[in-house]
Structure formats: structure tokens, C-alpha cells
Design a protein around this motif. Structure first.
Motif, PDB file in Angstrom:
ATOM      1  N   MET A  32       0.907  -1.124   0.067  1.00 19.58           N
ATOM      2  CA  MET A  32       0.090   0.334  -0.120  1.00 19.58           C
ATOM      3  C   MET A  32       1.006   0.830   0.118  1.00 19.58           C
ATOM      4  SD  MET A  32      -2.828  -1.279   2.998  1.00 19.58           S
ATOM      5  CE  MET A  32      -1.694  -2.404   3.163  1.00 19.58           C
ATOM      6  N   PRO A  33       1.260   1.447  -1.288  1.00 20.38           N
ATOM      7  CA  PRO A  33       2.486   3.144  -1.048  1.00 20.38           C
ATOM      8  C   PRO A  33       1.179   4.801  -1.185  1.00 20.38           C
ATOM      9  CG  PRO A  33       1.500   2.514  -3.653  1.00 20.38           C
ATOM     10  CD  PRO A  33       0.538   1.757  -2.414  1.00 20.38           C
ATOM     11  N   VAL A  34       1.994   4.795  -0.021  1.00 24.42           N
ATOM     12  CA  VAL A  34       1.468   6.524   0.681  1.00 24.42           C
ATOM     13  C   VAL A  34       2.635   7.057  -0.082  1.00 24.42           C
ATOM     14  CG1 VAL A  34       0.730   7.549   2.143  1.00 24.42           C
ATOM     15  CG2 VAL A  34       0.171   5.676   2.404  1.00 24.42           C
ATOM     16  N   TYR A  35       2.339   8.779  -0.903  1.00 23.32           N
ATOM     17  CA  TYR A  35       3.333   9.141  -1.281  1.00 23.32           C
ATOM     18  C   TYR A  35       3.103  10.512  -0.459  1.00 23.32           C
ATOM     19  CZ  TYR A  35       1.920   6.736  -5.715  1.00 23.32           C
ATOM     20  OH  TYR A  35       2.586   5.313  -6.848  1.00 23.32           O
ATOM     21  N   THR A  36       4.688  10.969  -0.303  1.00 26.27           N
ATOM     22  CA  THR A  36       5.088  12.300   0.742  1.00 26.27           C
ATOM     23  C   THR A  36       4.844  12.834  -0.568  1.00 26.27           C
ATOM     24  OG1 THR A  36       7.360  11.065   0.680  1.00 26.27           O
ATOM     25  CG2 THR A  36       5.742  10.398   2.414  1.00 26.27           C
ATOM     26  N   VAL A  37       5.606  13.091  -1.596  1.00 23.33           N
ATOM     27  CA  VAL A  37       6.144  13.575  -2.390  1.00 23.33           C
ATOM     28  C   VAL A  37       5.013  12.646  -4.538  1.00 23.33           C
ATOM     29  CG1 VAL A  37       8.072  15.189  -1.706  1.00 23.33           C
ATOM     30  CG2 VAL A  37       8.541  13.239  -3.536  1.00 23.33           C
ATOM     31  N   ASN A  38       5.109  13.565  -5.526  1.00 24.79           N
ATOM     32  CA  ASN A  38       4.726  13.425  -6.420  1.00 24.79           C
ATOM     33  C   ASN A  38       5.589  14.349  -7.676  1.00 24.79           C
ATOM     34  OD1 ASN A  38       3.567  11.540  -8.424  1.00 24.79           O
ATOM     35  ND2 ASN A  38       1.499  12.680  -8.045  1.00 24.79           N
ATOM     36  N   PHE A  39       7.234  14.259  -7.492  1.00 27.80           N
ATOM     37  CA  PHE A  39       6.865  15.218  -8.503  1.00 27.80           C
ATOM     38  C   PHE A  39       7.630  14.068 -10.172  1.00 27.80           C
ATOM     39  CE2 PHE A  39      10.270  16.692  -4.835  1.00 27.80           C
ATOM     40  CZ  PHE A  39       9.327  17.029  -4.544  1.00 27.80           C
ATOM     41  N   SER A  40       7.784  15.353 -10.597  1.00 26.00           N
ATOM     42  CA  SER A  40       8.392  14.504 -12.176  1.00 26.00           C
ATOM     43  C   SER A  40       9.580  13.097 -11.835  1.00 26.00           C
ATOM     44  CB  SER A  40       8.946  15.421 -12.881  1.00 26.00           C
ATOM     45  OG  SER A  40       9.602  16.318 -12.756  1.00 26.00           O
ATOM     46  N   ASN A  41      10.372  14.109 -11.495  1.00 20.92           N
ATOM     47  CA  ASN A  41      11.572  13.137 -11.206  1.00 20.92           C
ATOM     48  C   ASN A  41      12.845  13.426  -9.768  1.00 20.92           C
ATOM     49  OD1 ASN A  41      12.622  15.222 -13.073  1.00 20.92           O
ATOM     50  ND2 ASN A  41      14.043  15.422 -11.757  1.00 20.92           N
ATOM     51  N   HIS A  42      13.727  12.880  -9.952  1.00 22.48           N
ATOM     52  CA  HIS A  42      13.866  13.126  -8.454  1.00 22.48           C
ATOM     53  C   HIS A  42      14.676  13.948  -8.681  1.00 22.48           C
ATOM     54  CE1 HIS A  42      18.045  11.597  -9.207  1.00 22.48           C
ATOM     55  NE2 HIS A  42      17.402  10.355  -9.674  1.00 22.48           N
ATOM     56  N   THR A  43      15.074  14.542  -7.186  1.00 21.51           N
ATOM     57  CA  THR A  43      15.804  15.390  -6.760  1.00 21.51           C
ATOM     58  C   THR A  43      17.383  15.735  -7.715  1.00 21.51           C
ATOM     59  OG1 THR A  43      16.353  15.835  -4.580  1.00 21.51           O
ATOM     60  CG2 THR A  43      14.636  16.811  -5.684  1.00 21.51           C
ATOM     61  N   GLY A  44      17.715  14.510  -7.972  1.00 18.30           N
ATOM     62  CA  GLY A  44      19.108  14.201  -7.993  1.00 18.30           C
ATOM     63  C   GLY A  44      19.478  15.482  -9.809  1.00 18.30           C
ATOM     64  N   TYR A  45      18.464  15.503 -10.247  1.00 13.93           N
ATOM     65  CA  TYR A  45      18.685  15.788 -11.788  1.00 13.93           C
ATOM     66  C   TYR A  45      18.929  17.469 -11.819  1.00 13.93           C
ATOM     67  CZ  TYR A  45      17.230  11.925 -14.365  1.00 13.93           C
ATOM     68  OH  TYR A  45      17.512  10.559 -14.477  1.00 13.93           O
ATOM     69  N   GLY A  46      18.465  18.152 -10.085  1.00 12.06           N
ATOM     70  CA  GLY A  46      18.523  19.385 -10.156  1.00 12.06           C
ATOM     71  C   GLY A  46      17.092  20.104 -10.772  1.00 12.06           C
ATOM     72  N   ALA A  47      16.170  19.955 -11.335  1.00 13.61           N
ATOM     73  CA  ALA A  47      15.181  20.365 -11.299  1.00 13.61           C
ATOM     74  C   ALA A  47      14.223  18.958 -11.823  1.00 13.61           C
ATOM     75  CB  ALA A  47      15.684  21.038 -13.283  1.00 13.61           C
ATOM     76  N   TRP A  48      13.362  19.272 -11.277  1.00  8.16           N
ATOM     77  CA  TRP A  48      12.108  18.475 -11.036  1.00  8.16           C
ATOM     78  C   TRP A  48      10.477  19.961 -11.140  1.00  8.16           C
ATOM     79  CZ3 TRP A  48      15.192  19.875  -7.442  1.00  8.16           C
ATOM     80  CH2 TRP A  48      14.764  20.342  -6.241  1.00  8.16           C
ATOM     81  N   ARG A  49       8.927  19.149 -11.259  1.00 14.14           N
ATOM     82  CA  ARG A  49       8.194  19.620 -11.268  1.00 14.14           C
ATOM     83  C   ARG A  49       7.335  18.786 -10.408  1.00 14.14           C
ATOM     84  NH1 ARG A  49       7.623  24.132 -14.256  1.00 14.14           N
ATOM     85  NH2 ARG A  49       9.367  24.025 -15.791  1.00 14.14           N
ATOM     86  N   GLY A  50       6.504  18.936  -9.508  1.00 10.02           N
ATOM     87  CA  GLY A  50       4.759  18.521  -8.944  1.00 10.02           C
ATOM     88  C   GLY A  50       5.518  18.999  -7.291  1.00 10.02           C
ATOM     89  N   PRO A  51       4.116  18.253  -7.138  1.00  9.23           N
ATOM     90  CA  PRO A  51       3.790  18.984  -5.198  1.00  9.23           C
ATOM     91  C   PRO A  51       4.387  18.483  -4.189  1.00  9.23           C
ATOM     92  CG  PRO A  51       2.198  17.231  -6.118  1.00  9.23           C
ATOM     93  CD  PRO A  51       3.009  17.233  -7.436  1.00  9.23           C
ATOM     94  N   MET A  52       5.223  19.052  -3.084  1.00 13.23           N
ATOM     95  CA  MET A  52       5.134  18.102  -2.039  1.00 13.23           C
ATOM     96  C   MET A  52       3.722  18.177  -0.887  1.00 13.23           C
ATOM     97  SD  MET A  52       8.268  19.288  -0.166  1.00 13.23           S
ATOM     98  CE  MET A  52       8.577  18.456   1.026  1.00 13.23           C
ATOM     99  N   ILE A  53       3.547  16.890  -0.673  1.00 12.70           N
ATOM    100  CA  ILE A  53       2.163  15.883  -0.031  1.00 12.70           C
ATOM    101  C   ILE A  53       2.448  16.674   1.593  1.00 12.70           C
ATOM    102  CG2 ILE A  53       0.226  14.180   0.335  1.00 12.70           C
ATOM    103  CD1 ILE A  53       1.282  15.430  -2.713  1.00 12.70           C
ATOM    104  N   SER A  54       1.159  17.744   1.808  1.00 10.25           N
ATOM    105  CA  SER A  54       0.980  18.227   2.649  1.00 10.25           C
ATOM    106  C   SER A  54       1.106  16.493   4.397  1.00 10.25           C
ATOM    107  CB  SER A  54       0.031  19.146   3.783  1.00 10.25           C
ATOM    108  OG  SER A  54      -1.210  17.997   3.281  1.00 10.25           O
ATOM    109  N   PRO A  55       1.875  17.237   5.017  1.00 12.18           N
ATOM    110  CA  PRO A  55       1.768  15.908   6.087  1.00 12.18           C
ATOM    111  C   PRO A  55      -0.047  15.478   6.533  1.00 12.18           C
ATOM    112  CG  PRO A  55       3.633  17.603   6.804  1.00 12.18           C
ATOM    113  CD  PRO A  55       2.894  18.504   5.925  1.00 12.18           C
TER     114      PRO A  55
END
Length: 283
Positions: A32-55
Motif C-alpha cells: 500500500m504505497p502512500v506518497y509524500t511527494v509526487n515529483f516528475s523525477n528525483h531531485t538529483g537532476y537539479g530540476a523537477w516539478r510536482g507537489p510535496m504532499i502536506s503532512p
């Protein structure tokens, strides 16, 4: 087996839940996956899009799962990178409620903070939070050698000092410590090791070192080791299976020339690990 996995997610590539879920499913685990962020890609690329999911939103999703009456069936709560203090509160509250519904459930925490080459790459409050509140609540932790040192205020290097640091971590609360990326000064050149320490003993396994940065490989390692250990209670077997699977995943990824883990292409390595590396009991 049912695992509630509270981690990040990306659309492109494989980190967090986007790394952990499929290998777990491939070995027969209901996730059962629960997401804490829903990003386009991991942050190691230096650029990404999408929301952090609020607590609050993360908590709401978990509440909805609880309202389905599932908590008594959950065997494991799994967490990885924690982007903020609020998420830690949600995870710890969830662990307490799952344990209340199923006293046999365990909490597995990958205390992501950084590594020896990069140092800490999380917010300054996170390492302290992990050390003081999160790790003491865990049954299983999967730090690398650098993270183990921070958690225990030590500098693990050789086998003896790494075992001593693992024992200090276990004294904080967890019964099982998997130390990933152990780099002993006296190891053969071109190798790397993993060490598992439990109440029953300590085991180490050595593999060739694959010279690449593989975002998400720690997430796969933590997920597979936790599931294998929960299923059998045998740390040596869990270490052997996890090491075999992750090594083959990394080898295939390196050979592909791609930056992202070849997670799907390596699925047989999870379902039918070759068990090609010897696990040695060191205590």
C-alpha cells in the motif's frame, strides 16, 4: 504479507516508492504505497516539478486506509527519505496505530541523511529527528556506514568498529541493523560489503563494487531486506537474497548506460535471486 510504504514517488525513474513497490510486488508482497511527494523525477537532476504532499494530506490518505479496516493485516510499515518534520510525526503516529491493531507488526526505517562522499543532504533538523525520535521507534533500520556513524556519534571504519556502532544503534531501539555500503580499509580493492546485525548474530557479504551512482538502490535494498526478513526471520538468508537481487539490478543498470535503475528489466533478479555471494557469520 502486507506492507504500508510511506515514501516519495516520481513519474520518471525509480526512487522512493517508485523503486520499492515493484520489487516487493514481484516477490509476492501486497504493498500500500502512500506518497509524500509526487515529483516528475528525483531531485538529483537539479530540476523537477510536482507537489510535496502536506503532512495533513498524507495523514488523510493513511486514515482512509485505516477506515477500510486494514491495519490489523499490516505486517510492516516502511519509510525512507523524510523531507520534513511533519512527515515524521505522521509516520510515528501511523506506526503506533498499526502496532495497536497488530502487535506483531514491525516498523522498518531507512534513515536517509547522506553519505561519506556528499555529506548530509537533508534539512538540518532531519538527522536529529531521526536519531532522537524515529530510530528509537523502529524495529529495523538500514543506514549506510556514514548514517550509522551519525546516529551513534561514532566513526565506523573496520569490521570491529562497525559492529560496535551497530550495537549502539540497536541499543537505541531497533533489533535489526542492516549496514549498507560498508567500506572497510582492509577489504580487497574493488569490493564493497553489507552487514546485518540482529539478536542472533552478525553476517557480512562482499560483492564487486560497481562504479556508478544509483539513485533508488537504497530504497530497493531496504524494501527487499525487510520483506525477506519479515517472511523468514533469517537475517543471513535475507542478506543473501537482497544482495543478489540488488547486485544484479545494479550490474544491469551499469551495462545499460542509463542513469535510472533498470528496475523492470531486472525483475527476475528479485523473484529468483541467484544467491551468488557467500554470506559469512562474523559473530
Amino acid at each position: 504479507m502486507k506492507i504500508l510504504s510511506i515514501q516519495s514517488a516520481v513519474a520518471y525513474g525509480h526512487v522512493g516508492n517508485s523503486a520499492a513497490v515493484f520489487p516487493l510486488q514481484r516477490i509476492g508482497v501486497e504493498v500500500m504505497p502512500v506518497y509524500t511527494v509526487n515529483f516528475s523525477n528525483h531531485t538529483g537532476y537539479g530540476a523537477w516539478r510536482g507537489p510535496m504532499i502536506s503532512p495533513d494530506d498524507v495523514r488523510d490518505v493513511i486514515l482512509g486506509i485505516e477506515e477500510r479496516g486494514v491495519f490489523p493485516q499490516i505486517d510492516v510499515v516502511l519509510s525512507g527519505y523524510q523531507g520534513g518534520e511533519g512527515i515524521a510525526d505522521v509516520i510515528l503516529d501511523t506506526v503506533a496505530r498499526v502496532r495497536e491493531a497488530n502487535p506483531a507488526a514491525v516498523y522498518a526505517c531507512d534513515p536517509v541523511m547522506g553519505n561519506a562522499k556528499s555529506g548530509c543532504f537533508v534539512a538540518p533538523a532531519i538527522p536529529v529527528l531521526l536519531r532522537e525520535r524515529v530510530v528509537p521507534a523502529a524495529d529495523i533500520i538500514t543506514p549506510n556506514q556514514f548514517e550509522l556513524g551519525f546516529l551513534t556519534g561514532t566513526e565506523p571504519a573496520d569490521l570491529e568498529s562497525t559492529l560496535a556502532s551497530a550495537d549502539l544503534a540497536r541499543a537505541m531501539g531497533p533489533s535489526t541493523v542492516l549496514v549498507t555500503s560498508v567500506e572497510r580499509p582492509d577489504r580487497p580493492e574493488g569490493t564493497i560489503e553489507m552487514l546485518a546485525v540482529t539478536d542472533d548474530g552478525a553476517w557480512i557479504v562482499q560483492t564487486p563494487h560497481i562504479p556508478m551512482k544509483a539513485n533508488g538502490s537504497g530504497d530497493v535494498t531496504a524494501a527487499l531486506f525487510t520483506a525477506h526478513l519479515r517472511r523468514t526471520g533469517d537475517a543471513a538468508d535475507a542478506l543473501a537474497r537482497t544482495t543478489s537481487s540488488v547486485y544484479d539490478l545494479l550490474e544491469r543498470t551499469h551495462a545499460s548506460g542509463e542513469r535510472e535503475l533498470q528496475l523492470i528489466e531486472s525483475q527476475e533478479a528479485y523473484a529468483h535471486p541467484r544467491l551468488q555471494f557467500e554470506v559469512t557469520k562474523v559473530r
